[in-house]
Design a protein around this motif. Structure first.
Motif, PDB file in Angstrom:
ATOM      1  N   VAL A  44      33.433  38.867  41.517  1.00 36.39           N
ATOM      2  CA  VAL A  44      32.586  39.058  42.688  1.00 36.39           C
ATOM      3  C   VAL A  44      31.136  38.939  42.246  1.00 36.39           C
ATOM      4  O   VAL A  44      30.683  39.697  41.398  1.00 36.39           O
ATOM      5  CB  VAL A  44      32.830  40.433  43.335  1.00 36.39           C
ATOM      6  CG1 VAL A  44      31.892  40.628  44.502  1.00 36.39           C
ATOM      7  CG2 VAL A  44      34.258  40.533  43.797  1.00 36.39           C
ATOM      8  N   ALA A  45      30.423  37.962  42.799  1.00 40.38           N
ATOM      9  CA  ALA A  45      29.078  37.647  42.318  1.00 40.38           C
ATOM     10  C   ALA A  45      28.020  38.103  43.308  1.00 40.38           C
ATOM     11  O   ALA A  45      28.328  38.490  44.439  1.00 40.38           O
ATOM     12  CB  ALA A  45      28.966  36.140  42.081  1.00 40.38           C
ATOM     13  N   ALA A  46      26.781  38.044  42.862  1.00 41.29           N
ATOM     14  CA  ALA A  46      25.603  38.295  43.708  1.00 41.29           C
ATOM     15  C   ALA A  46      25.673  39.649  44.409  1.00 41.29           C
ATOM     16  O   ALA A  46      25.616  39.728  45.636  1.00 41.29           O
ATOM     17  CB  ALA A  46      25.404  37.168  44.714  1.00 41.29           C
ATOM     18  N   GLU A  47      25.796  40.719  43.628  1.00 46.71           N
ATOM     19  CA  GLU A  47      25.796  42.085  44.171  1.00 46.71           C
ATOM     20  C   GLU A  47      26.903  42.273  45.198  1.00 46.71           C
ATOM     21  O   GLU A  47      26.733  42.987  46.185  1.00 46.71           O
ATOM     22  CB  GLU A  47      24.438  42.413  44.795  1.00 46.71           C
ATOM     23  CG  GLU A  47      23.281  42.400  43.829  1.00 46.71           C
ATOM     24  CD  GLU A  47      23.222  43.645  42.965  1.00 46.71           C
ATOM     25  OE1 GLU A  47      23.654  44.708  43.429  1.00 46.71           O
ATOM     26  OE2 GLU A  47      22.752  43.542  41.818  1.00 46.71           O
ATOM     27  N   GLY A  48      28.018  41.585  44.983  1.00 49.91           N
ATOM     28  CA  GLY A  48      29.151  41.798  45.880  1.00 49.91           C
ATOM     29  C   GLY A  48      29.132  40.952  47.126  1.00 49.91           C
ATOM     30  O   GLY A  48      29.969  41.132  48.001  1.00 49.91           O
ATOM     31  N   ALA A  49      28.170  39.999  47.216  1.00 52.84           N
ATOM     32  CA  ALA A  49      28.088  39.219  48.446  1.00 52.84           C
ATOM     33  C   ALA A  49      29.070  38.048  48.456  1.00 52.84           C
ATOM     34  O   ALA A  49      29.509  37.612  49.508  1.00 52.84           O
ATOM     35  CB  ALA A  49      26.665  38.702  48.645  1.00 52.84           C
TER      36      ALA A  49
END
Lengths: 518, 187
Positions: free
Chosen positions: A74-79
């Motif tokens: 899961v990348a970009a702070e969960g986005a």
């Protein structure tokens, strides 16, 4: 003291995995580069700059996607969720966008599909002047890239807010692109307005659904929604209402009955390269998002949503296939056929298993390439007023241009699901998954509506080959390298996936094996 | 019932009352001004729930921009400003029914979902600008940035659909082989 102040006010920077977002970043970068080209390159040279830039950029994005294979993160702070199915879907979208871009790049003045000057009123002197001058609205390229970027983010979004933003990013440019047809501009503008109004409604439903789900789960992350669903006891009013509204928004985008009424009008009115883009890429992206929402967020309540999806799949297959019979316009017929196919893919979604996921992915690839190829053929059959879309005009095409008619017949057979085409393999895969998932009645309806659908595909073939040609009938434009390449890719993929499907099936199975990341 | 509850109820009554007046008043300009009251009372409710950032955004955008835009629209289109009788559409009963049904659905769902819910406002309260900023630029940074792309795409779309080609003087006659060198309507 200065450093103390700095330390106090220092913001902890968010952690962004740029490598894993690379496909999207490249496509968005292309869009912005396209805007700069519009600003700084002289008018006559713009097309010549845009087309190679777009094609090379999309190829780079495809490579970036392939390089991510095996990621489950899961990348970009969960986005954004980067995982097997998402990467497969993104790769498919980029490849289909590449082929559609070949059609969009078709720029001979007499065969370009795009308006010369979008701001001029149809039928005025102004419009005629810009037509004579050979202008073409080249903003089409950056707008297409914005839409494709949104489509890449849509199935990858790991929370509902990101998904909504992606939905808007993919829809808004498409609304504009639909209104940019060079011929029959009023029809095209009507399509754009219809698409915009209905699309705005569906977005509002989607947003409302997000609010309801947030009210239930206290979060819009799909993983936390899943957690709240599995621990829910008692009152599920907000959850059920929210899921229904979310479903409306998603099913609208892929054109499932009863949210399909925009599709024939929009497919008919939009410039044919854009119809190809919508018929392939948008459908793939919407199915990707639907899969993620249903499998990740609401997998725990599949006994609640499955009956409704059964109903929608049956309605979609039956109504799509039956109404297509009465159509007299090639693009409208293909639109109804796309509705029916959305129903077939839904049977794979309903299986809600790894097998269902992989068969859905395979079907989307097979259907996407056949669709782009078929619309590429539609751009070739022309008369003095542009494309000749009425079926009666296609009479006897097989006598005059056997090759083009033969290829179109091949695509139609693939849509109908005749063996040795990709359509058969795809249908077999989703139906097998549905039977394994206990949805045998659904499969029976599916097979019956395939038979109904085969009727109207064969009818077109009969019209092309067994009726006498019109003396003033349309001519087939000699395909340029670009359109020819698009047709060739469509034929090749349809044939290979039909004759030798195993590598692609394995790839889809591998991608689906890890399921979506949570 | 705490004082905060009383104030909240009062603001709710003001919002509802002014919203009803928006659709029942016979003067277009008054409707726009009642809308200011509605939005203002809503902003005050947000403040009461410690969502200061949302409250000021509500004031800036809805009261400040949207209503002003409405008033400008009325002014520039020379719509009748005094009392006018033709403001009611024939669809009024249908509209009332739809609005009542929507409101009933919403109230039912919200009451069913949140009757027992109690949210601790916390210290510092959850809606301060600082916390808002931290969550926008950390947790939601990707959707936030993609939103800017959405606005860019919308901008380009609007330009494509509305911008006329501006020809430099003198260029149009030799570059555009038309019967009439200067076409009417271009400008």
């Amino acid at each position: 003291m200065n450093s103390q102040l700095l330390a106090q006010s220092a913001v902890q920077a968010p952690h962004i995995e740029y490598g894993q977002l690379a496909p999207m970043l490249i496509v968005f970068g292309l869009a912005i580069a396209g805007v700069l080209v519009e600003a700084f390159v002289p008018r006559r040279a713009r097309s010549a700059v845009h087309a190679p830039l777009t094609l090379v950029g999309l190829a780079a994005a495809f490579v970036a996607t392939v390089l991510q294979a095996g990621t489950h993160h899961v990348a970009a702070e969960g986005a954004v969720g980067v995982d097997g199915p998402t990467l497969f879907i993104q790769g498919t979208i980029i490849a289909l966008a590449f082929v559609s871009s070949l059609l969009i790049a078709e720029r001979r003045p007499d065969t370009s599909a795009f308006v010369s000057d979008a701001a001029s009123v149809p039928g005025t002197q102004e419009e005629r002047e810009s037509l004579v001058a050979g202008d073409v609205q080249t903003e089409v390229y950056p707008l297409t890239m914005f839409a494709v970027g949104g489509m890449l983010l849509f199935p990858a979004a790991n929370d509902l807010l990101t998904m909504f933003v992606a939905l808007e990013v993919l829809s808004l440019p498409l609304y504009v692109l639909c209104g940019l047809a060079r011929r029959r501009r009023l029809l095209s503008q009507e399509a754009a307005v219809k698409y915009f109004l209905l699309g705005a409604f569906s977005s509002a439903f989607f947003l409302y659904g997000i609010a309801m789900v947030y009210g239930f789960a206290g979060s819009i992350r799909l993983s936390e929604i899943a957690l709240a669903v599995s621990h829910s006891g008692g009152n599920e009013t907000l959850l059920l209402l929210g899921l229904a509204l979310l479903g409306m928004g998603l099913l609208f985008k892929l054109g499932a009955v009863p949210f399909h009424s925009w599709k024939p009008d929009v497919y008919q009115g939009a410039p044919t390269p854009i119809t190809a883009l919508m018929g392939s890429c948008t459908v793939v992206a919407a199915f990707g998002a639907l899969l993620r929402v249903l499998y990740v967020g609401f997998g725990g309540m599949q006994w609640d949503w499955r009956p409704f999806m059964w109903g929608i799949a049956i309605l979609t297959m039956v109504i799509g296939a039956i109404v297509a019979i009465t159509q007299a316009d090639v693009k409208r017929m293909l639109a109804y056929s796309s509705i029916a196919h959305a129903g077939f893919v839904l049977t794979g979604v309903i299986a809600s298993s790894s097998q269902g996921l992989s068969s859905t992915l395979f079907y989307l690839v097979a259907y996407g390439f056949t669709t782009v190829g078929a619309f590429a053929i539609v751009t070739l059959v022309r008369d003095a007023a542009g494309e000749a879309n009425h079926l009666s005009r296609w009479a006897g095409l097989g006598r005059r241009s056997p090759l083009v008619a033969g290829i179109f017949a091949f695509f139609l057979l693939a849509f109908a699901g005749i063996p040795l085409t990709s359509g058969f393999t795809g249908k077999f895969a989703v139906f097998a998954a549905a039977v394994a998932g206990g949805a045998t009645p659904l499969v029976i309806v599916g097979v019956l509506s395939s038979a109904v659908a085969a009727f109207f595909y064969v009818r077109v073939i009969v019209v092309m080959f067994f009726s006498d040609p019109n003396p003033d009938g349309p001519t087939v434009a000699a395909p340029s390298l670009l359109t020819g390449a698009a047709v060739a890719v469509g034929v090749a993929v349809t044939l290979v996936l039909g004759v030798l499907p195993q590598p692609a099936l394995d790839l889809a199975a591998n991608a689906a094996a890890g399921l979506f990341v949570r | 019932m705490t004082p905060a509850d009383v104030v909240f109820l009062f603001l709710g009554a003001v919002t509802l009352g002014s919203a009803v007046l928006v659709v029942t008043t016979r003067q277009l300009v008054h409707a726009a001004l009642w809308l200011v009251v509605t939005f203002g009372a809503l902003a005050a409710s947000y403040l009461l729930l410690t969502a200061e950032f949302v409250a000021w955004v509500q004031v800036l955008i809805y009261v400040g921009a949207v209503v002003v835009l409405l008033l400008f629209g009325i002014m520039l289109t020379r719509a009748p400003i005094g009392r006018s009788e033709g403001l009611d559409s024939a669809n009024r009963p249908v509209a009332i029914a739809v609005a009542a049904a929507t409101a009933a659905l919403l109230v039912t769902v919200v009451v069913a979902g949140f009757r027992e819910a109690y949210v601790e406002l916390g210290d510092p309260p959850a809606g301060t600008s600082g916390q808002m900023g931290a969550s926008i630029f950390r947790t939601w940074v990707l959707p936030f940035e993609v939103l800017s792309l959405l606005l860019l795409a919308a901008l380009i779309g609007a330009i494509v659909l509305s911008r006329r080609e501006i020809q430099p003087p003198g260029e149009s006659s030799d570059e555009r082989p038309t019967e009439r060198p200067t076409g009417p309507g271009r400008g």
